[in-house]
Design a protein around this motif. Sequence first.
Motif, PDB file in Angstrom:
ATOM      1  N   THR A  63       0.816  -1.222   0.000  1.00  0.00           N
ATOM      2  CA  THR A  63       0.000   0.000   0.000  1.00  0.00           C
ATOM      3  C   THR A  63       0.846   1.267   0.000  1.00  0.00           C
ATOM      4  OG1 THR A  63      -0.159  -0.007   2.416  1.00  0.00           O
ATOM      5  CG2 THR A  63      -1.899  -1.170   1.201  1.00  0.00           C
ATOM      6  N   SER A  64       2.154   1.151   0.184  1.00  0.00           N
ATOM      7  CA  SER A  64       3.009   2.335   0.186  1.00  0.00           C
ATOM      8  C   SER A  64       3.403   2.698  -1.247  1.00  0.00           C
ATOM      9  CB  SER A  64       4.238   2.133   1.070  1.00  0.00           C
ATOM     10  OG  SER A  64       4.921   0.974   0.715  1.00  0.00           O
ATOM     11  N   PRO A  65       3.836   3.934  -1.466  1.00  0.00           N
ATOM     12  CA  PRO A  65       4.195   4.374  -2.822  1.00  0.00           C
ATOM     13  C   PRO A  65       5.317   3.519  -3.426  1.00  0.00           C
ATOM     14  CG  PRO A  65       4.047   6.247  -1.330  1.00  0.00           C
ATOM     15  CD  PRO A  65       3.943   5.013  -0.484  1.00  0.00           C
ATOM     16  N   ALA A  66       5.164   3.219  -4.707  1.00  0.00           N
ATOM     17  CA  ALA A  66       6.148   2.382  -5.403  1.00  0.00           C
ATOM     18  C   ALA A  66       7.523   3.031  -5.417  1.00  0.00           C
ATOM     19  CB  ALA A  66       5.675   2.107  -6.823  1.00  0.00           C
ATOM     20  N   GLU A  67       7.575   4.368  -5.501  1.00  0.00           N
ATOM     21  CA  GLU A  67       8.855   5.061  -5.563  1.00  0.00           C
ATOM     22  C   GLU A  67       9.738   4.727  -4.366  1.00  0.00           C
ATOM     23  OE1 GLU A  67       5.928   6.564  -6.009  1.00  0.00           O
ATOM     24  OE2 GLU A  67       6.009   7.522  -7.975  1.00  0.00           O
ATOM     25  N   GLU A  68       9.131   4.643  -3.165  1.00  0.00           N
ATOM     26  CA  GLU A  68       9.915   4.337  -1.958  1.00  0.00           C
ATOM     27  C   GLU A  68      10.555   2.951  -2.069  1.00  0.00           C
ATOM     28  OE1 GLU A  68       7.548   4.783   1.566  1.00  0.00           O
ATOM     29  OE2 GLU A  68       6.834   6.771   0.941  1.00  0.00           O
ATOM     30  N   PHE A  69       9.751   1.990  -2.450  1.00  0.00           N
ATOM     31  CA  PHE A  69      10.265   0.627  -2.583  1.00  0.00           C
ATOM     32  C   PHE A  69      11.348   0.569  -3.654  1.00  0.00           C
ATOM     33  CE2 PHE A  69      10.312  -3.305  -5.000  1.00  0.00           C
ATOM     34  CZ  PHE A  69      10.671  -4.210  -4.010  1.00  0.00           C
ATOM     35  N   LEU A  70      11.072   1.185  -4.801  1.00  0.00           N
ATOM     36  CA  LEU A  70      12.019   1.126  -5.914  1.00  0.00           C
ATOM     37  C   LEU A  70      13.339   1.801  -5.570  1.00  0.00           C
ATOM     38  CD1 LEU A  70       9.554   1.782  -8.846  1.00  0.00           C
ATOM     39  CD2 LEU A  70      10.710  -0.372  -8.302  1.00  0.00           C
ATOM     40  N   GLU A  71      13.272   2.947  -4.910  1.00  0.00           N
ATOM     41  CA  GLU A  71      14.512   3.630  -4.527  1.00  0.00           C
ATOM     42  C   GLU A  71      15.331   2.779  -3.576  1.00  0.00           C
ATOM     43  OE1 GLU A  71      13.338   7.507  -3.157  1.00  0.00           O
ATOM     44  OE2 GLU A  71      12.717   8.118  -5.173  1.00  0.00           O
ATOM     45  N   ALA A  72      14.666   2.121  -2.632  1.00  0.00           N
ATOM     46  CA  ALA A  72      15.382   1.246  -1.697  1.00  0.00           C
ATOM     47  C   ALA A  72      16.007   0.065  -2.445  1.00  0.00           C
ATOM     48  CB  ALA A  72      14.445   0.754  -0.606  1.00  0.00           C
ATOM     49  N   ARG A  73      15.263  -0.494  -3.383  1.00  0.00           N
ATOM     50  CA  ARG A  73      15.775  -1.641  -4.146  1.00  0.00           C
ATOM     51  C   ARG A  73      16.955  -1.237  -5.029  1.00  0.00           C
ATOM     52  NH1 ARG A  73      15.472  -7.028  -3.593  1.00  0.00           N
ATOM     53  NH2 ARG A  73      16.662  -7.822  -5.336  1.00  0.00           N
ATOM     54  N   LEU A  74      16.817  -0.103  -5.692  1.00  0.00           N
ATOM     55  CA  LEU A  74      17.906   0.389  -6.535  1.00  0.00           C
ATOM     56  C   LEU A  74      19.153   0.679  -5.710  1.00  0.00           C
ATOM     57  CD1 LEU A  74      15.796   2.696  -8.852  1.00  0.00           C
ATOM     58  CD2 LEU A  74      16.997   0.603  -9.554  1.00  0.00           C
ATOM     59  N   ASP A  75      18.950   1.254  -4.530  1.00  0.00           N
ATOM     60  CA  ASP A  75      20.079   1.534  -3.646  1.00  0.00           C
ATOM     61  C   ASP A  75      20.763   0.228  -3.219  1.00  0.00           C
ATOM     62  OD1 ASP A  75      21.682   3.410  -2.022  1.00  0.00           O
ATOM     63  OD2 ASP A  75      20.728   2.360  -0.334  1.00  0.00           O
ATOM     64  N   LYS A  76      19.979  -0.779  -2.907  1.00  0.00           N
ATOM     65  CA  LYS A  76      20.541  -2.080  -2.509  1.00  0.00           C
ATOM     66  C   LYS A  76      21.353  -2.696  -3.655  1.00  0.00           C
ATOM     67  CE  LYS A  76      19.285  -6.689  -0.945  1.00  0.00           C
ATOM     68  NZ  LYS A  76      18.208  -7.578  -0.516  1.00  0.00           N
ATOM     69  N   GLU A  77      20.799  -2.657  -4.860  1.00  0.00           N
ATOM     70  CA  GLU A  77      21.506  -3.235  -6.007  1.00  0.00           C
ATOM     71  C   GLU A  77      22.764  -2.435  -6.327  1.00  0.00           C
ATOM     72  OE1 GLU A  77      20.965  -6.149  -6.937  1.00  0.00           O
ATOM     73  OE2 GLU A  77      19.030  -6.383  -5.962  1.00  0.00           O
ATOM     74  N   TRP A  78      22.711  -1.107  -6.160  1.00  0.00           N
ATOM     75  CA  TRP A  78      23.898  -0.282  -6.395  1.00  0.00           C
ATOM     76  C   TRP A  78      25.000  -0.641  -5.399  1.00  0.00           C
ATOM     77  CZ3 TRP A  78      26.684   2.096  -9.640  1.00  0.00           C
ATOM     78  CH2 TRP A  78      27.729   2.922  -9.205  1.00  0.00           C
ATOM     79  N   ARG A  79      24.623  -0.821  -4.119  1.00  0.00           N
ATOM     80  CA  ARG A  79      25.624  -1.202  -3.116  1.00  0.00           C
ATOM     81  C   ARG A  79      26.248  -2.560  -3.459  1.00  0.00           C
ATOM     82  NH1 ARG A  79      21.581   0.433   0.326  1.00  0.00           N
ATOM     83  NH2 ARG A  79      21.329  -1.680   1.118  1.00  0.00           N
ATOM     84  N   ARG A  80      25.413  -3.496  -3.902  1.00  0.00           N
ATOM     85  CA  ARG A  80      25.909  -4.825  -4.274  1.00  0.00           C
ATOM     86  C   ARG A  80      26.895  -4.696  -5.443  1.00  0.00           C
ATOM     87  NH1 ARG A  80      22.974  -9.720  -3.980  1.00  0.00           N
ATOM     88  NH2 ARG A  80      21.072  -8.494  -3.860  1.00  0.00           N
ATOM     89  N   LEU A  81      26.523  -3.947  -6.479  1.00  0.00           N
ATOM     90  CA  LEU A  81      27.379  -3.770  -7.647  1.00  0.00           C
ATOM     91  C   LEU A  81      28.691  -3.088  -7.261  1.00  0.00           C
ATOM     92  CD1 LEU A  81      27.932  -3.830 -10.689  1.00  0.00           C
ATOM     93  CD2 LEU A  81      26.522  -1.769 -10.906  1.00  0.00           C
ATOM     94  N   ASN A  82      28.619  -2.042  -6.475  1.00  0.00           N
ATOM     95  CA  ASN A  82      29.814  -1.315  -6.055  1.00  0.00           C
ATOM     96  C   ASN A  82      30.738  -2.212  -5.226  1.00  0.00           C
ATOM     97  OD1 ASN A  82      31.325   1.134  -6.002  1.00  0.00           O
ATOM     98  ND2 ASN A  82      30.710   1.376  -3.874  1.00  0.00           N
ATOM     99  N   LYS A  83      30.160  -3.001  -4.340  1.00  0.00           N
ATOM    100  CA  LYS A  83      30.961  -3.918  -3.514  1.00  0.00           C
ATOM    101  C   LYS A  83      31.702  -4.929  -4.397  1.00  0.00           C
ATOM    102  CE  LYS A  83      30.383  -7.298   0.194  1.00  0.00           C
ATOM    103  NZ  LYS A  83      29.401  -7.956   1.062  1.00  0.00           N
ATOM    104  N   ARG A  84      31.004  -5.484  -5.397  1.00  0.00           N
ATOM    105  CA  ARG A  84      31.632  -6.453  -6.301  1.00  0.00           C
ATOM    106  C   ARG A  84      32.739  -5.778  -7.126  1.00  0.00           C
ATOM    107  NH1 ARG A  84      27.875  -8.565  -4.038  1.00  0.00           N
ATOM    108  NH2 ARG A  84      26.941 -10.593  -4.275  1.00  0.00           N
ATOM    109  N   ALA A  85      32.492  -4.544  -7.580  1.00  0.00           N
ATOM    110  CA  ALA A  85      33.502  -3.828  -8.376  1.00  0.00           C
ATOM    111  C   ALA A  85      34.736  -3.527  -7.531  1.00  0.00           C
ATOM    112  CB  ALA A  85      32.901  -2.542  -8.947  1.00  0.00           C
ATOM    113  N   GLN A  86      34.539  -3.121  -6.290  1.00  0.00           N
ATOM    114  CA  GLN A  86      35.673  -2.850  -5.398  1.00  0.00           C
ATOM    115  C   GLN A  86      36.480  -4.134  -5.174  1.00  0.00           C
ATOM    116  OE1 GLN A  86      36.761   0.023  -4.275  1.00  0.00           O
ATOM    117  NE2 GLN A  86      35.077   1.211  -5.108  1.00  0.00           N
ATOM    118  N   ARG A  87      35.787  -5.241  -4.988  1.00  0.00           N
ATOM    119  CA  ARG A  87      36.476  -6.524  -4.782  1.00  0.00           C
ATOM    120  C   ARG A  87      37.301  -6.875  -6.018  1.00  0.00           C
ATOM    121  NH1 ARG A  87      35.616 -11.950  -5.874  1.00  0.00           N
ATOM    122  NH2 ARG A  87      36.625 -13.322  -4.390  1.00  0.00           N
ATOM    123  N   ALA A  88      36.723  -6.695  -7.199  1.00  0.00           N
ATOM    124  CA  ALA A  88      37.449  -7.005  -8.439  1.00  0.00           C
ATOM    125  C   ALA A  88      38.696  -6.133  -8.564  1.00  0.00           C
ATOM    126  CB  ALA A  88      36.531  -6.821  -9.654  1.00  0.00           C
TER     127      ALA A  88
END
Length: 174
Positions: A63-88
């Motif tokens: 029932t909450s706005p989609a933007e909130e969920f999407l921003e949180a999800r995008l932020d999570k995926e960005w952190r995952r990608l950045n962590k993998r890039a730093q490791r590489a």
Amino acid sequence: APVRPAQGPSVDRVTLRVHRALDDLTRRAQATVEVTLDADRYRALLAGLDRLVADPPWSEAATSPAEEFLEARLDKEWRRLNKRAQRARGLADHPAAYDEAVHDVRKAAKRMRYAWEVAEPVLGADAADQVAATRDVTRLLGERQDIVLTRALLPPVGADAAAGGGATEPWVRV
């Protein structure tokens, strides 16, 4: 000097061996897919998906706005990608580990792209731009992964060519 493909019997043997290796990989992959699609586990997955579509288990978050969920999800995926890039980056001096780490970056970039694709109908043009950018990144990293896998096939192919008395390099300078 321009580079042109080498020609001759040893190149033909190398080409044949590479094609056979790729055909073998394709056959094994197809067999795996067929076994997987015929498994009880796969049928259970399909039945579970049918139940999910018929009666989705909505939570309060629905029932909450989609933007909130999407921003949180995008932020999570960005952190995952950045962590993998730093490791590489940290493994650049260790080729085998680096290749594996870069493949992990590719997988994280794909997840990032999928998240942007889901966000596109809600976030619009900015999300569309991110989808295009992450698609380009995953394509390039996929091409790199193809090179890594092909590189692993080459030593036995070169050894076979050398054993046959032919050239071991498929390219010659003219």
